[in-house]
Design an enzyme around this catalytic site. Structure first.
Site, short mmCIF file in Angstrom:
data_model
loop_
_atom_site.label_atom_id
_atom_site.label_comp_id
_atom_site.label_asym_id
_atom_site.label_seq_id
_atom_site.Cartn_x
_atom_site.Cartn_y
_atom_site.Cartn_z
N ARG A 127 0.83 -1.20 0.00
CA ARG A 127 0.00 0.00 0.00
C ARG A 127 0.87 1.25 0.00
NH1 ARG A 127 -4.91 2.06 -1.37
NH2 ARG A 127 -6.09 2.95 0.36
N THR A 431 -9.14 0.40 -10.22
CA THR A 431 -8.22 -0.60 -9.68
C THR A 431 -8.27 -1.77 -10.65
OG1 THR A 431 -8.53 0.08 -7.39
CG2 THR A 431 -7.73 -2.14 -7.70
N THR A 449 -3.53 -0.96 -7.89
CA THR A 449 -4.32 0.22 -8.20
C THR A 449 -3.46 1.47 -8.28
OG1 THR A 449 -6.26 1.50 -7.48
CG2 THR A 449 -4.77 0.71 -5.76
N SER A 495 -9.96 -1.07 0.70
CA SER A 495 -10.99 -2.10 0.67
C SER A 495 -10.59 -3.29 -0.19
CB SER A 495 -12.30 -1.52 0.12
OG SER A 495 -12.78 -0.49 0.95
N GLY A 515 -13.07 -1.97 -7.46
CA GLY A 515 -14.37 -1.42 -7.12
C GLY A 515 -14.42 -0.56 -5.88
N GLY A 516 -13.28 -0.03 -5.40
CA GLY A 516 -13.33 0.79 -4.20
C GLY A 516 -13.92 0.01 -3.05
#
Length: 624
Positions: A127, A431, A449, A495, A515-516
């Protein structure tokens, strides 16, 4: 509180042919007409769109992604003896070429791996992180003392750019589980970037959606809006700058990105965005420094794990909320025999469990380096039993629901705590996701993403890749009690939910989606479709979707509304048609997955229609 959250043509043919092996000498070029060797963007040459096959069944290994060129790259690695990690990194690098508005080296992601030799599932957290100089009021417009408008102003900015983690993730995964070097893994994507690929409708539409944003930056406009026009469908798009960047990294390693000549160029693009004269957008500058790139580290994490109907479901631990939220919802749902219920009743329970799990996500989940995340409690069967007490099979909970109390629970029914919860965040719905299984039974589920479609909108000049706007996943306004508040060097909550399911210690299923915050509900619904409702994996992915993220309204795709809204309304649901606030589409997610059946039979599945359809392939097709 609001969260702010796609060489010559002959070389390409040789590099990407997978069905019959390498192209023989003298093969025809992949496109009709010449392609000049040094020019970015589209050529005038027309070429047929590569076929997309959403389902493939066979043995010997499989790859599923959103893009046929990327899937072919990964499959070719498997055919040449590479393992799942080798193929996953090569596929991801190719997606950085063909899906540049969803992923690339300017972003981050989560890599979940099952090792056949040890039977262990392990993960890499790649991340992005906030710069060390990131202030708490970074998203506040100093002229108005109010938060920047989320779109397009905040997402189109330097202030939204986090330290990228993708390259560090690739290197770590290859060193830990791969058999090939990063240089070898980058080679097919380098050829693809230099030779070009065929523009499809999705690629063109994503450029058009971002015309204003891309037009704000000299470097981005030069690459994607040559002459002021988006690339034409059927034309060949080439990115020699990205090919050169991949080549540089292949020669010098990730140090070139994090410590070498690329680092100050990235920092310059963030701190002094390369805008056109008098841009129509404010483009707030960012806080990134070279030392932030030098200090970036990916994190090896233990996966989340829950038992579900005799299966072991592994997911991504925080900084992602995917594993904990999917896991908690499954723990709640395990109390019901969904397979014996009418479909509307089963969907009602799915939506209720989602609302409860999202309430707890909002209250407790953040970067564990800076937040005390009660992960064991969130995944506790006892905690789930207490949360399930709130579910009425015949009626809908009043939403938003309150978070549960993780400090005191005994599995018995209790009242809500009164803990305030947030509305769903605006974590972007783009993403990309890929799934790989190799001949030895190793499995990779990888979600990556750059956040917003087109990320921050900033292409690093002369380097050919977009930077992320991942920091918009932090909450907009600072609240010390919010686990997703802005802090220096912090990872924003994600998420992403790459998931691997084991049966008797052996991999059975791997699935993930973009998809967030709808990633969580997409993965959860696919699991329920496959494990409880009797669907095949391709059918489970293709089925119409709904998402419930602890809001008064259930949002759903049009086909779901048509089939199930009346029955759910009778139970108290308010079902409305979902619309992506960025793209205007009504689609939820764009998943990929692979199921491992008896005798190693693999069913690789991608979307048949969502986001233009995906691409699945196997090493050896099943003979009928």
């Amino acid at each position: 509180m609001r969260s702010v959250a796609a060489l010559a043509a002959l070389s390409l043919t040789a590099a990407l042919t997978v069905a019959v092996g390498p192209a023989p000498a003298g093969s025809a070029p992949a496109s009709s007409g010449p392609v000049s060797s040094g020019q970015s963007g589209q050529s005038g040459a027309q070429a047929p769109t590569p076929p997309k096959r959403a389902t493939a069944v066979g043995t010997g290994g499989a790859v599923a992604s959103v893009d046929p060129d990327a899937t072919r790259v990964g499959l070719r690695v498997l055919r040449r003896g590479g393992n799942a990690t080798d193929a996953a990194v090569a596929t991801a690098a190719a997606l950085g070429v063909t899906e540049p508005f969803s992923a690339g080296i300017g972003g981050g992601g989560y890599f979940v791996h099952y090792a056949a030799k040890t039977g262990k599932v392990r993960t890499v957290d790649g991340r992005e992180t906030a710069p060390s100089a990131m202030p708490h009021d970074a998203f506040i417009d100093p002229k108005t003392d109010k938060p920047w408008n989320f779109s397009p102003e905040l997402v189109t900015s330097g202030v939204s750019v986090g330290v990228p983690g993708t390259l560090a993730t690739w290197q770590r995964a290859l060193r830990r589980w791969g058999t090939r070097s990063l240089a070898s893994s980058l080679r097919p994507a380098t050829r693809l970037a230099r030779a070009g690929f065929v523009v499809d409708r999705t690629f063109r539409s994503q450029v058009l959606q971002n015309r204003q944003r891309f037009g704000a930056f000299v470097s981005t406009k030069r690459l994607y809006l040559r002459g002021g026009h988006a690339p034409r469908v059927g034309s060949r798009f080439r990115n020699p700058d990205l090919a050169d960047t991949y080549q540089l990294i292949a020669e010098r390693g990730p140090r070139a990105f994090y410590r070498g000549e690329l680092a100050p160029e990235i920092v310059q693009a963030v701190r002094t965005p390369p805008t056109v004269a008098n841009p129509k957008l404010p483009v707030p500058p960012g806080h990134l420094r070279t030392r932030d790139l030098e200090r970036y580290r990916m994190v090896d994490r233990r996966p989340t794990r829950v038992g579900y109907r005799g299966l072991d479901v592994y997911g991504m631990a925080p900084s992602s909320s995917g594993g904990s939220t999917v896991g908690e919802a499954l723990n709640i749902l395990e109390r019901y025999d969904l397979s014996a219920l009418p479909r509307v009743q089963a969907l009602h329970l799915y939506l209720e469990a989602s609302a409860l799990a999202f309430a707890d996500r909002g209250a407790y989940v953040g970067d564990p380096a800076q937040v005390d995340v009660p992960l064991a409690d969130l995944l506790s069967d006892t905690f789930a039993a207490e949360r399930a007490c709130l579910v009425d099979p015949a009626a809908t909970l009043a939403r938003p629901v309150d978070a549960g109390d993780v400090t005191t629970y005994d599995g018995r029914c209790a009242g809500p705590t009164g803990t305030a919860t947030s509305p769903p965040d605006t974590e972007n719905t783009e993403t990309t996701n890929l799934t790989v299984v190799d001949r030895w039974g190793n499995v990779v589920e990888y979600t990556l993403t750059i956040e917003q479609t087109g990320g921050s909108g900033i292409v690093v000049p002369r380097r050919g890749f977009l930077l992320n706007n991942e920091l918009t996943d932090f909450s907009a306004e600072y609240d010390p009690a919010d686990p997703n508040r802005i802090e220096p060097r912090k990872r924003p909550r994600s998420s992403m939910a790459p998931t691997i399911v084991l049966k008797d210690g052996q991999p059975m299923l791997a699935v993930g989606s973009p998809g967030g915050s709808t990633i969580i509900t997409t993965v959860l619904q696919i699991l329920l479709n496959r494990l409880d409702l009797g669907m095949t994996l391709p059918a489970a992915i293709a089925a119409p979707r709904a998402t419930q993220r602890n809001t008064p309204t259930d949002l759903a795709e049009p086909a779901f509304v048509q089939q199930y809204a009346a029955g759910l309304t009778a139970l108290g649901h308010d079902v409305e048609t979902y619309e992506d606030i960025f793209t205007g589409t009504h689609e939820i997610g764009a998943a990929t997955g692979i199921e491992i059946g008896p005798d190693g039979l693999l069913t690789a599945a991608a979307e048949p229609t969502r986001r233009g359809g995906g691409s699945a392939a196997v090493v050896r097709k099943r003979m009928h």
